[in-house]
Each structure stands twice: as structure tokens, then as C-alpha cells.
Enzyme design. Sequence first.
Site, PDB file in Angstrom:
ATOM      1  N   LYS A 186      -2.723   7.853  -4.465  1.00  0.00           N
ATOM      2  CA  LYS A 186      -3.512   8.741  -5.609  1.00  0.00           C
ATOM      3  C   LYS A 186      -2.958   8.353  -7.070  1.00  0.00           C
ATOM      4  O   LYS A 186      -3.353   7.376  -7.756  1.00  0.00           O
ATOM      5  CB  LYS A 186      -3.203  10.210  -5.138  1.00  0.00           C
ATOM      6  CG  LYS A 186      -3.911  10.450  -4.098  1.00  0.00           C
ATOM      7  CD  LYS A 186      -3.820  12.104  -3.776  1.00  0.00           C
ATOM      8  CE  LYS A 186      -4.913  12.758  -2.782  1.00  0.00           C
ATOM      9  NZ  LYS A 186      -6.213  12.684  -2.873  1.00  0.00           N
ATOM     10  N   ASP A 226       4.792  12.451   3.793  1.00  0.00           N
ATOM     11  CA  ASP A 226       3.446  11.976   3.172  1.00  0.00           C
ATOM     12  C   ASP A 226       3.552  12.611   1.605  1.00  0.00           C
ATOM     13  O   ASP A 226       3.243  13.830   1.327  1.00  0.00           O
ATOM     14  CB  ASP A 226       2.304  12.569   3.699  1.00  0.00           C
ATOM     15  CG  ASP A 226       0.717  12.316   3.224  1.00  0.00           C
ATOM     16  OD1 ASP A 226       0.957  11.875   1.887  1.00  0.00           O
ATOM     17  OD2 ASP A 226      -0.177  12.691   3.850  1.00  0.00           O
TER      18      ASP A 226
END
Length: 429
Positions: A280, A251
Amino acid sequence: MPQIQPEAVLLDYDRRHVWHPYTSPTEPLPVYPVVAAHGVYLRLMDGRELIDGMSSWWCAIHGYNHPRLNTSLKEQAEKMAHVMFGGLTHEPAVSLARTLIDITPPNLQKVFFCDSGSVAVEVAMKMALQYQAALKLERRKHFLTIRGGYHGDTLGAMSVCDPVTGMHQLFSGALPVQFFAERPVSTNDEAWREDDIADFQTQLAGHHQEIAAVIMEPVVQGAGGMYFYAPEFLRRVRKLCDEYGVLLILDEIATGFGRTGRMFACEHAGVAPDIMCLGKALTGGYMSFAATLTTERVGEVIGRRDGVFMHGPTFMANPLACAVANASLDLLSEMDISTLIGGLASGLRRGLEPCRALPAVAEVRVLGAIGVVEMKKPVDVAALQREFVERGVWIRPFGRLVYIMPPYIITGAELDYLTSRMVEVIKTL
Ligand code: PMP
């Protein structure tokens, strides 16, 4: 009649009707209205400007209101803001896929675009489950991770967050039950301790027949505690996953796109995952968007049995998001990440150094453009936030952590201002 200020009206309505992240619906913490943002500055409704230390939770790496990101968005909006991705495709998505495949480890060849980091994690977990089922390893329905992690707020992602900081007890019985190994204590390869891998190894050896994949944040664990760990741990994990035929999901939602000093944090260990989650900063912080990448092999195995991969969000590969992500990646490609982030790391180290001697501070750590001051006791978030705002900086602590990860465009002087105000406030605790 006294005139009611628009700010007071907005804040009152917000307080009564609008939920904010991780906040009480009845007694919410105070919020500050922002009217504009440019470069590293957030402008509040009352006219004050704050230097942003958070990059809006790791996202706004190029700062706010960036002319090139703005242009890409406007130009794409004039062509098409959105079309469904079922049965259609478009240049912004294909071009983004090509760039992501170019800059991530070479084994990653397939890209699934989705809406947010949490969804990217759900997609990764579903890929691993379909892959193992296709291999007729039907018992492999669980995941192994390490404590101290954070992977998102949807149910699947939450099940692999740290059970304590992720507050599993609030949802007990509703979350899939996963396997948790101790997190490594070695913070770098020089300090590597062989027993760091022992619990992980034992868990994998004991339960591999039930484990579809290992999921971890590489080198930096973010919202679960802001821990940094030795890349050697990741190398060992990769080896063990291969030994037991378990997939490795990394991740990189928080760590990706340069934040740790490498384009992706897995590069510190020279390790390639089978599945990688990005989010993000993918759009330079302009909008929610994410991607899950995997190998030819995972795609081929899933296709062989099931024919389809069972996921397809409405806003998959949204053209606006793809266009702004392409522009953000162009900007990144023009940067020398290791020099730029190395410079920010030195500034953070120098600026936060005085915290080490303070009695309320447990530890100060810096990696890439991430600076963390861990306190001995949990802080009063509302009080600290107010102190920071009064000093012209935006820093949002949580738990025992006061930390910053500023936009990459911050100048040396702005970074000094940010860290010195941080030190000043922490001194009062
Ligand atoms: N994984 C990591 C490592 C994260 O830091 C986050 C967000 N803090 C997520 C997943 C979830 O992303 P999102 O909030 O976009 O769903």
C-alpha cells in the site's frame, strides 16, 4: 441531435464493460470519473473537487501529485522503467532493501519484493510452508489467525480472511481450510482481559503440529471490520508462537508507514514478527508494489533443504516502484510521525465526537490517523457516497462502517471540513 457528453459516454462504457472492486458485473454501483488529483483533492470530470478521506485505501499518505515523488518516477523512467530481476539487480532495489531493513525490527534482514499486498501475503505463507518442511515438520501446512482479519483476495490470502466478511462460503471447497481463533475484545492494554487469549491459546496448543505460522494484522484489523485491539494480545501471541515453534507473520500492509502513530503497528506491542508484509503506502500510493521481509534464520533454513525459495514474479523489484518507494520513505524520514499522526488523531477525535450521541451510531473509534464510525445497521453505500460527493468529500463506506484515513498532509481546516461533512451525513441516518 443532443450532444452526448464525454462523461456520459465514459460512464456508459465503464458500466457495461469495466469491473470495479467488489461490485456486481450486471448491476454495478455508481462510479465517479476523476481527471486529476493534487494534494488532498480529487478533481472530478465535472470540475468538482473533493477532499479525499480514504488515501485511496490507505496508500496516498503524502497526497496526490507530489513533486518529489513525481520527480523520482520521471528520473527513473529515463534510466530504465523495468528490467527482469532474475540474474540482474539495481541500485533502486538495493537502496530500498537497505532502508526497509533499517526501519523495520532488527531481526528482519531479508527482503522479497513483489507486486501487491495479496502477493506479499502469498509469499509470506509460502516462506512459512517451506521453512517448516525444511525442518521436516511436514504436517505443518496450515495457518492460525483470528476472526475479523483481512489479508487479500488471492486464494491463499483469502483462506485467512474472516470467514464471514471474506465470504468463504462463495468459494467453499476451493480454499485451504485454516484455523480461526476468536478476536480479542480488549481494545487497549488498560482494558486487557486475560480471557482474550484463551481461545487462541487452546487452538495453538491443540493444533500446533499442523500449523506453519500464525498470521495477523497488528493492532488494527482493517477491511475485515476496522477493529482495534490491545497490543498485549500481540505480545501473548508472540510468546505462544515461540513456545510452539510456530512462525509469526505480521501483515503491516495497511498499518505500516506511520498510519497508527508508529512507523509500524507492531511497535505498539514491542513485538517483532518472523515475517512481515508491507504494501500500500510503500510507494506513497503511486503504484502497486509490496515486500515481504524475513529473518536470516528463515532464509537459512529454506536454503538448507530446498536451495531455492519458489517465487519470482515478472515485475519483481520493478525499478520505477523502487524509486518512488525510496522517495516516499525519504519524505517519511523527514516527518515526526508521532507528533504528526498524534495531531491528526486529536482532530479526528474532536471532529467525530458528535457522532457518539447519534441514535444510528454503535461506536466511534480513533487510532492514529484512522477514524471509524460504526453504525448499528449496514449503510446504503451508493446513497451515502452521493451525499458525501455533494458535500465535497470523498468517503467510501462498507458494511456498517463509515471511516476515514486521510493523507498525512491534510491541514487542520481540511480535516475539520471532512469530519463535519461526515457528521452531517451520518446525522441523517
Ligand atoms: N493485507 C491487508 C491488511 C490489506 O488491507 C490489504 C488490502 N486492503 C491486503 C493485504 C491486500 O493488498 P492488495 O489489495 O494490494 O493485494
